[in-house]
Design a protein around this motif. Structure first.
Motif, PDB file in Angstrom:
ATOM      1  N   LYS A  96       0.658  -1.709  -0.063  1.00 38.05           N
ATOM      2  CA  LYS A  96       0.198  -0.026  -0.276  1.00 38.05           C
ATOM      3  C   LYS A  96       1.196   1.407  -0.344  1.00 38.05           C
ATOM      4  O   LYS A  96       0.916   1.988  -0.267  1.00 38.05           O
ATOM      5  CB  LYS A  96      -1.453  -0.182   1.138  1.00 38.05           C
ATOM      6  N   GLU A  97       1.675   0.986   0.662  1.00 37.80           N
ATOM      7  CA  GLU A  97       3.080   2.621   0.979  1.00 37.80           C
ATOM      8  C   GLU A  97       3.219   2.916  -0.111  1.00 37.80           C
ATOM      9  O   GLU A  97       3.724   4.000  -0.761  1.00 37.80           O
ATOM     10  CB  GLU A  97       3.816   2.017   1.584  1.00 37.80           C
ATOM     11  N   LEU A  99       2.246   1.605  -3.265  1.00 36.23           N
ATOM     12  CA  LEU A  99       1.257   2.394  -4.571  1.00 36.23           C
ATOM     13  C   LEU A  99       1.338   3.620  -4.258  1.00 36.23           C
ATOM     14  O   LEU A  99       1.090   4.162  -5.371  1.00 36.23           O
ATOM     15  CB  LEU A  99       0.394   1.473  -4.380  1.00 36.23           C
ATOM     16  N   ASN A 100       1.426   4.268  -2.873  1.00 38.97           N
ATOM     17  CA  ASN A 100       0.707   5.354  -2.448  1.00 38.97           C
ATOM     18  C   ASN A 100       2.199   6.437  -3.192  1.00 38.97           C
ATOM     19  O   ASN A 100       2.036   7.764  -3.096  1.00 38.97           O
ATOM     20  CB  ASN A 100       0.994   5.610  -1.157  1.00 38.97           C
ATOM     21  N   GLN A 101       3.985   5.685  -2.582  1.00 40.18           N
ATOM     22  CA  GLN A 101       4.828   6.778  -3.151  1.00 40.18           C
ATOM     23  C   GLN A 101       5.053   6.738  -5.182  1.00 40.18           C
ATOM     24  O   GLN A 101       5.057   7.782  -5.573  1.00 40.18           O
ATOM     25  CB  GLN A 101       5.724   6.057  -2.794  1.00 40.18           C
ATOM     26  N   GLN A 103       2.336   7.185  -6.597  1.00 40.35           N
ATOM     27  CA  GLN A 103       1.603   8.070  -7.012  1.00 40.35           C
ATOM     28  C   GLN A 103       1.804   9.302  -6.765  1.00 40.35           C
ATOM     29  O   GLN A 103       2.050  10.239  -7.276  1.00 40.35           O
ATOM     30  CB  GLN A 103      -0.328   7.688  -6.815  1.00 40.35           C
TER      31      GLN A 103
END
Length: 103
Positions: A96-97, A99-101, A103
């Motif tokens: 999850k982290e 994927l956040n980085q 985007q």
């Protein structure tokens, strides 16, 4: 190295301490990266994994990059050995982290 020594001490003496209850939060940042909190024996390898990512991104040497990769893999092996259920949660959190980085 200090985190590894502290981790060995906590495992040998069988100390259980929940950082979530102590700090009142479920995440803490280390070097700009979010680290999930829980039992202190699991937080140590998670911190080592984050520090190895920082080492990997900030170094230019080929051998140092490989050292960072080995530390990263070993950290996850330690977490899996201590508690496989938390290992699953850490993998989900890391994806999850990541994927956040991106985007």
């Amino acid at each position: 190295m200090g985190v590894l020594v502290a981790e060995v001490f906590l495992i040998v003496t069988k100390i259980n301490f929940d950082l979530t209850e102590f700090l009142g939060t479920s995440k803490q940042t280390v070097g700009g990266y979010a680290v999930p909190l829980g039992d202190i024996k699991v937080v140590g390898p998670a911190v080592m994994a984050v520090l190895s990512l920082i080492l990997f991104t900030r170094t230019r040497g080929r051998y140092t990059k490989w050292l960072a990769v080995i530390i990263f893999i070993t950290s996850f092996a330690i977490v899996y050995t201590l508690d496989p259920t938390i290992f699953k949660e850490l993998i989900q959190f890391g994806v999850k982290e990541g994927l956040n980085q991106i985007q």
